[in-house]
Structure formats: C-alpha cells, structure tokens
Motif scaffolding. Structure first.
Motif, PDB file in Angstrom:
ATOM      1  N   SER A  68       0.828  -1.206   0.000  1.00  0.00           N
ATOM      2  CA  SER A  68       0.000   0.000   0.000  1.00  0.00           C
ATOM      3  C   SER A  68       0.864   1.258   0.000  1.00  0.00           C
ATOM      4  CB  SER A  68      -0.986  -0.008   1.166  1.00  0.00           C
ATOM      5  OG  SER A  68      -0.345   0.189   2.373  1.00  0.00           O
ATOM      6  N   ARG A  69       2.081   1.172   0.569  1.00  0.00           N
ATOM      7  CA  ARG A  69       2.989   2.325   0.510  1.00  0.00           C
ATOM      8  C   ARG A  69       3.336   2.676  -0.941  1.00  0.00           C
ATOM      9  NH1 ARG A  69       6.803   4.847   3.900  1.00  0.00           N
ATOM     10  NH2 ARG A  69       5.972   3.626   5.595  1.00  0.00           N
ATOM     11  N   LEU A 101      -7.583  -0.721   0.119  1.00  0.00           N
ATOM     12  CA  LEU A 101      -7.417  -0.106   1.439  1.00  0.00           C
ATOM     13  C   LEU A 101      -7.216   1.400   1.315  1.00  0.00           C
ATOM     14  CD1 LEU A 101      -5.232  -2.767   3.250  1.00  0.00           C
ATOM     15  CD2 LEU A 101      -7.613  -2.211   3.680  1.00  0.00           C
ATOM     16  N   LEU A 102      -6.634   1.843   0.199  1.00  0.00           N
ATOM     17  CA  LEU A 102      -6.429   3.279  -0.009  1.00  0.00           C
ATOM     18  C   LEU A 102      -7.662   3.935  -0.623  1.00  0.00           C
ATOM     19  CD1 LEU A 102      -2.767   3.171  -1.311  1.00  0.00           C
ATOM     20  CD2 LEU A 102      -3.521   4.333   0.746  1.00  0.00           C
ATOM     21  N   ARG A 136     -11.763  -1.532   8.764  1.00  0.00           N
ATOM     22  CA  ARG A 136     -12.487  -0.417   9.364  1.00  0.00           C
ATOM     23  C   ARG A 136     -13.476   0.183   8.370  1.00  0.00           C
ATOM     24  NH1 ARG A 136     -10.260   1.120  14.187  1.00  0.00           N
ATOM     25  NH2 ARG A 136      -8.274   0.167  14.713  1.00  0.00           N
ATOM     26  N   SER A 137     -14.316   1.072   8.877  1.00  0.00           N
ATOM     27  CA  SER A 137     -15.322   1.725   8.041  1.00  0.00           C
ATOM     28  C   SER A 137     -14.700   2.230   6.748  1.00  0.00           C
ATOM     29  CB  SER A 137     -15.930   2.881   8.832  1.00  0.00           C
ATOM     30  OG  SER A 137     -16.822   3.583   8.012  1.00  0.00           O
ATOM     31  N   ARG A 170     -15.035 -10.016  15.117  1.00  0.00           N
ATOM     32  CA  ARG A 170     -16.424  -9.571  15.143  1.00  0.00           C
ATOM     33  C   ARG A 170     -16.829  -9.028  13.777  1.00  0.00           C
ATOM     34  NH1 ARG A 170     -16.020  -5.330  19.979  1.00  0.00           N
ATOM     35  NH2 ARG A 170     -14.490  -4.508  18.538  1.00  0.00           N
TER      36      ARG A 170
ATOM     37  N   ARG B 151     -18.029   6.253  13.860  1.00  0.00           N
ATOM     38  CA  ARG B 151     -17.915   5.596  12.557  1.00  0.00           C
ATOM     39  C   ARG B 151     -16.924   6.351  11.670  1.00  0.00           C
ATOM     40  NH1 ARG B 151     -21.712   3.374   8.346  1.00  0.00           N
ATOM     41  NH2 ARG B 151     -22.728   2.366  10.087  1.00  0.00           N
ATOM     42  N   ASP B 154     -13.451   5.747  12.762  1.00  0.00           N
ATOM     43  CA  ASP B 154     -13.014   4.417  12.331  1.00  0.00           C
ATOM     44  C   ASP B 154     -12.504   4.472  10.885  1.00  0.00           C
ATOM     45  OD1 ASP B 154     -12.779   1.601  12.932  1.00  0.00           O
ATOM     46  OD2 ASP B 154     -14.424   1.269  11.528  1.00  0.00           O
ATOM     47  N   ARG B 155     -13.226   5.200  10.050  1.00  0.00           N
ATOM     48  CA  ARG B 155     -12.818   5.364   8.646  1.00  0.00           C
ATOM     49  C   ARG B 155     -11.435   6.013   8.570  1.00  0.00           C
ATOM     50  NH1 ARG B 155     -12.161   4.661   3.692  1.00  0.00           N
ATOM     51  NH2 ARG B 155     -13.084   5.901   2.046  1.00  0.00           N
ATOM     52  N   VAL B 157      -9.112   6.077  10.909  1.00  0.00           N
ATOM     53  CA  VAL B 157      -8.080   5.149  11.391  1.00  0.00           C
ATOM     54  C   VAL B 157      -7.678   4.210  10.260  1.00  0.00           C
ATOM     55  CG1 VAL B 157      -7.509   3.325  13.038  1.00  0.00           C
ATOM     56  CG2 VAL B 157      -8.919   5.238  13.773  1.00  0.00           C
ATOM     57  N   GLU B 161      -3.973   3.798   8.666  1.00  0.00           N
ATOM     58  CA  GLU B 161      -3.290   2.492   8.590  1.00  0.00           C
ATOM     59  C   GLU B 161      -2.849   2.217   7.160  1.00  0.00           C
ATOM     60  OE1 GLU B 161      -6.143  -0.234  10.135  1.00  0.00           O
ATOM     61  OE2 GLU B 161      -5.580   0.125  12.224  1.00  0.00           O
ATOM     62  N   ALA B 162      -3.714   2.532   6.206  1.00  0.00           N
ATOM     63  CA  ALA B 162      -3.369   2.275   4.802  1.00  0.00           C
ATOM     64  C   ALA B 162      -2.176   3.115   4.368  1.00  0.00           C
ATOM     65  CB  ALA B 162      -4.574   2.552   3.902  1.00  0.00           C
ATOM     66  N   GLU B 164       0.255   3.672   6.189  1.00  0.00           N
ATOM     67  CA  GLU B 164       1.376   3.104   6.948  1.00  0.00           C
ATOM     68  C   GLU B 164       2.006   4.115   7.893  1.00  0.00           C
ATOM     69  OE1 GLU B 164       3.936   0.934   4.339  1.00  0.00           O
ATOM     70  OE2 GLU B 164       2.312  -0.382   3.698  1.00  0.00           O
ATOM     71  N   ASP B 193     -13.864   0.042  22.665  1.00  0.00           N
ATOM     72  CA  ASP B 193     -14.205  -1.284  22.154  1.00  0.00           C
ATOM     73  C   ASP B 193     -14.490  -1.236  20.653  1.00  0.00           C
ATOM     74  OD1 ASP B 193     -14.710  -4.065  22.678  1.00  0.00           O
ATOM     75  OD2 ASP B 193     -16.811  -3.627  22.240  1.00  0.00           O
ATOM     76  N   LEU B 194     -15.085  -0.136  20.189  1.00  0.00           N
ATOM     77  CA  LEU B 194     -15.398  -0.013  18.761  1.00  0.00           C
ATOM     78  C   LEU B 194     -14.149   0.298  17.944  1.00  0.00           C
ATOM     79  CD1 LEU B 194     -18.662   2.065  19.132  1.00  0.00           C
ATOM     80  CD2 LEU B 194     -18.522  -0.183  18.060  1.00  0.00           C
ATOM     81  N   LEU B 195     -13.257   1.127  18.464  1.00  0.00           N
ATOM     82  CA  LEU B 195     -12.145   1.633  17.644  1.00  0.00           C
ATOM     83  C   LEU B 195     -10.816   0.935  17.910  1.00  0.00           C
ATOM     84  CD1 LEU B 195     -12.811   5.484  17.748  1.00  0.00           C
ATOM     85  CD2 LEU B 195     -13.279   3.907  15.885  1.00  0.00           C
ATOM     86  N   ARG B 196     -10.622   0.462  19.141  1.00  0.00           N
ATOM     87  CA  ARG B 196      -9.349  -0.170  19.519  1.00  0.00           C
ATOM     88  C   ARG B 196      -8.158   0.724  19.190  1.00  0.00           C
ATOM     89  NH1 ARG B 196     -10.563  -5.770  20.788  1.00  0.00           N
ATOM     90  NH2 ARG B 196     -12.746  -5.547  21.302  1.00  0.00           N
ATOM     91  N   VAL B 197      -8.257   1.964  19.591  1.00  0.00           N
ATOM     92  CA  VAL B 197      -7.171   2.924  19.402  1.00  0.00           C
ATOM     93  C   VAL B 197      -6.828   3.475  20.776  1.00  0.00           C
ATOM     94  CG1 VAL B 197      -6.610   5.183  18.447  1.00  0.00           C
ATOM     95  CG2 VAL B 197      -7.824   3.529  17.048  1.00  0.00           C
TER      96      VAL B 197
END
Lengths: 234, 264
Positions: A68-69, A101-102, A136-137, A170, B151, B154-155, B157, B161-162, B164, B193-197
C-alpha cells in the motif's frame, strides 16, 4: 474500448504506454523493475504536464505485487503532477488489496478484456484471500474466491466474496458471500452481527443486539433460507 | 531541536478539532515548549479565531507555498506565549492550493526550530486531510461519544493504517458523564471497544469552551475549568509523562455528604 493512442515516447514507449479509454487514460507497463517503470511514468507525465493536468488515470500493473505504501506513493506523485489516480488494475491480490485499502477503484465499470478471462479469473478464485487486520469503516474487500479475515469487520466496512467468508473476529459491517450466485457457501465469525448479510441472492439483517450474545456463528443456506447456527468444531 | 509533527483530525466535522489544537498548543507552550500551529483548513479557517489572532494575519500558508513570502513572515507570534506561533490558512482559496509534498517541505523547514508542529486538519477525508497527515509523526483523532462520529473516526483510522503511519491516538471529546451513567451516551469503554485505538485524552463537555472560543482565549491557559485541565493532561501525555485520567463522575450532593461523613 480503446479509441486512440494518445502518447508514445519512442525511447520509453516499451516501458510505459498511455492510451485513452472511456474512463480516462489507461496506463500499461512493459517489463522492468517497478521503480524504473514508475519513474518513467512520472517523467512522461511531467514532460506534458499541461496536457495531463486534471486527467483520470487507470493504471494497470499486471501481476506486480505492490504494497500500500507503493500504491500510495504512486497516487501522491501523480497528484503532485496534477493527475488523479482513479483505478488500479492488477491480477495480484496483494496489489488489489493495497489499492482497496487506499480507497481506489480496482475494476472498471465495464471490465476491459485484458486477459483471457478463464485462466486469470480461475487462478484468483482458487486462492483464498488472507487478511490479517481489522477492516475499518470504508474498507471494501472484493475477491473472487474465499476470504479469511483475522480481525474484525467494523460497521461501514464491506466484504464481498465469490466463495465463503470466515472471520476470526467480530462482524459489524456488510458481508456478501457467493456473489456470483454460488449457494453452497457460508459466512462464519466469532461474533456475527452484520449490518447486512447476503449469501447469493438472499439478504438478512441481524436481530437487535442484546448484551453478552457474542458467540461463534455460521450462516448457510438451508432449504432456500438463510439459517444461522452455532459455529462449532465438526 | 527536531520537532514532532502532530496532526489533529477526525473525519466528522464539529467534534472539536480546532479547539483541541488551540488548547494542546497553549498547554505545550505553557510548559515552555516551542510550538507552531498550522491551520490546514484552507478556505474555512478557524484556528486564528480560537487563538484570538485573526486581526494580525498578513500572510498565510498559501503565500508561503506559492513563494510570495518567507515562512517567518507568515508566522504570527502569540503575545501571551512568546514561543507559540500560528501559520494561518488562506480564506480565499481551496484545499487544492497546497499539496501533500508542500506540507512535508514546509514542516521539514520548521522542524529545526520547534519542539512541536501542530497541524489542524479540516473535516473530511479528501485533499485537505491528505495534506494534513502527509508530514505527521503523531496523529490524534478527535471524536465525540456518538455513533456517527465514531464511525467516521473508524474510517480515518483505516486510512491512516493504509498510509502506513504509526497507530493514531484518540481524544474523546464532549463526554457528559451524567448521560453515560443513565446509559444514554457511549462510554469511554464503548468507544474504545469499537475503535481499539489508544486513548490519550478524555475531555468532559464544558460550556466554558464556547465562551473561551468566542473570546479567543483557550481554556488551557486558565487554571480552573475541567476541560482545560484535561487538555493540559493531554499535552503532558504527548510529552511522554504518565498522567492518570481525571475522574469524570460528577459528585451529587449526597456523595459529597457521604465523603464528608467518611472523611471526618
């Protein structure tokens, strides 16, 4: 589909080809290291920056596996040159995953016939897609075969599989197994409370959540209906 | 000196990003750190108002990027804290006036002179957001205890992550403890609990925030208000100090009487 070849630089034409298609400009590559190819693409765009300004690129990287980088760098470099990276096409599941993912598209509205469909598609479908993170969302994973996820599928995320979906975590988002109409597939998770669940053509929503109902469940089609049952060792 | 670049973002609008930036900046400056804030919300700038510096803007970030002035000329010194500066956003342009690589260059130029560079990201996940996170070393996501804000967090986050980047931290803003106790509002544990951050700050709802924003005097300057204390704690945690989370429970008269009874 391909109406005109817009740009060919004789020296670099074997490395990068840019052609006009309905969705924008399709970029394809020759055989070389990815760094060489991407640099060559940037320099070609830079040479005619005014011409390319505001263009939408569909970049076909073939079977290259890009992290992804690398996809992110491609997007940012092109953005600096005034070009929008719209779609990344690839037969590599790694690249498709990175692009998804991006938030980039990974297929065209009407697929360009780039590969003899049978082989490439069958090859992708026969491999399960392994994802070892929480979706994630906004994340959307689409795969022709089975999908295994080590993590959660959060509310607002989507997983669409040709085969079955197994989640070690979940599920709160949208899950669709058997997207091509295969009814002999299943969806299972340690805690299954999707916003919406589909297998083939059938659609179900979760019953209202009560406290302490986290238990492993599997949903399958039984007698034409979606049925949830405890997910236990057989 | 090698500055940390801290970006404050949220996805959803109106959750308190700009207030958070102003208060963390003031708290860090109060602890003797050299701080520069960059308003990333080009076209809808606010940070200048919250810091009370709007009438001193001459040049803005777009002027710097487009070479009409040097960085120094666009930096407004906060008279209350000689080591706190603001680089304001342009109000008459849009997000496309600046690119992610412009932001990286700008921050790299500032790094040598400051301890903290704090970027106020605009709402949304488009160009302005990408500009703001491109140079970030540390990203803080502000959210409210509401499903829609969570929500969107979460998006964000997921996008971080994407890209990096290092895992972000979370600030939970506008907690109303009496609503949480009644079960009408998500608790800190629910949001985690929803986000785990990792949670780096919990800020209670405080009417003074609005008063302070209108006056252009961030709460973290004054000693009293609960949210001001919460912001000062966040600043300490960002500097690596271990600070326990403040007690959110609003004591009822009965609780107080009980404590007096026990204590004496």
């Amino acid at each position: 589909m391909i109406d005109a070849i817009i740009f060919i630089d004789m020296a670099e034409s074997s490395l990068v080809q840019i052609k006009g298609i309905k969705e924008g400009l399709l970029v394809t590559f020759g055989e070389a290291d990815w760094n060489v190819l991407s640099q060559s693409l940037y320099s070609q765009v830079e040479k005619q920056q005014a011409f390319f300004k505001g263009a939408r690129f569909v970049v076909d990287v073939g079977d290259r596996s890009l992290k992804s980088r690398e996809v992110g760098t491609l997007r940012d470099k092109l953005a600096d040159l005034g070009v929008n990276l719209d779609t990344v096409l690839s037969t590599s599941a790694v690249t498709v995953n990175s692009a998804q993912l991006l938030g980039l598209a990974t297929q065209l509205p009407v697929p360009v016939k780039r590969y003899p469909k049978s082989e490439a598609a069958a090859d992708l479908a026969s491999h399960a897609l392994w994802i070892d993170k929480t979706l994630r969302s906004g994340a959307r994973i689409e795969h022709a075969g089975n999908v295994v996820i080590l993590g959660d599928v959060n509310s607002g995320a989507e997983v669409i599989a040709g085969g079955s979906i197994m989640v070690w975590g979940r599920v709160r988002g949208f899950v669709h197994a058997g997207k091509e109409g295969d009814n002999a597939v299943a969806i299972c998770a340690l805690d299954l409370h999707p916003t919406q669940l589909r297998i083939g053509e059938l659609i179900a929503v979760s019953p209202p959540k009560t406290k302490d109902t986290a238990k492993p469940e599997m949903v399958k089609i039984v007698d034409g209906q979606l049925v949830a049952e405890p997910w236990k060792p057989i | 000196m090698a500055a940390n670049v801290l970006t404050v973002t949220s996805g959803k609008g109106g959750v308190g990003k700009t207030t958070t930036v102003a208060n963390i900046a003031v708290a860090l400056a109060n602890d003797g750190k050299k701080v520069v804030c960059i308003d990333g919300d080009i076209g809808l700038r606010n940070l200048d108002v919250i810091l009370g510096l709007e009438n001193r803007i001459v040049y803005d970030i777009v002027d710097v990027v487009e070479g009409r002035c040097r960085i120094r000329q666009a930096m407004i010194r906060d008279k209350r804290f000689p080591e706190l500066f603001l680089i304001p956003a342009a109000q008459t342009r849009d997000k496309n006036a600046v690119s992610p690589s412009d932001m990286i260059r700008l921050c790299d130029e500032l790094r040598a002179e400051f301890d903290w560079i704090i970027i106020d990201s605009p709402a949304g996940i488009e160009r302005g957001f990408k500009n703001s996170i491109a140079p970030a070393d540390i990203i803080v996501i502000v959210t409210n205890p509401e499903m829609s804000a969570v929500r969107d967090a979460d998006r964000v986050v997921g996008l971080i992550e994407a890209e990096e980047k290092k895992p972000p931290y979370l600030i939970l803003n506008r907690i109303k403890q009496n609503m949480v106790q009644r079960g009408d509002m998500l608790s800190v544990a629910d949001v985690y609990d929803l986000l785990r951050v990792e949670v780096i700050g919990i800020v209670p709802e405080d009417e003074n925030t609005i008063i302070a924003a209108n006056k252009g005097v961030p709460l973290a300057i004054e000693g009293k208000s609960r949210s001001g204390v919460a912001y000062r704690n966040i600043a300490k945690r960002l500097c690596g100090e271990q600070v326990p989370f403040m007690k959110l429970d609003v004591d009822t008269l009965w609780d107080k009487l009980m404590q007096i009874g026990k204590g004496n």
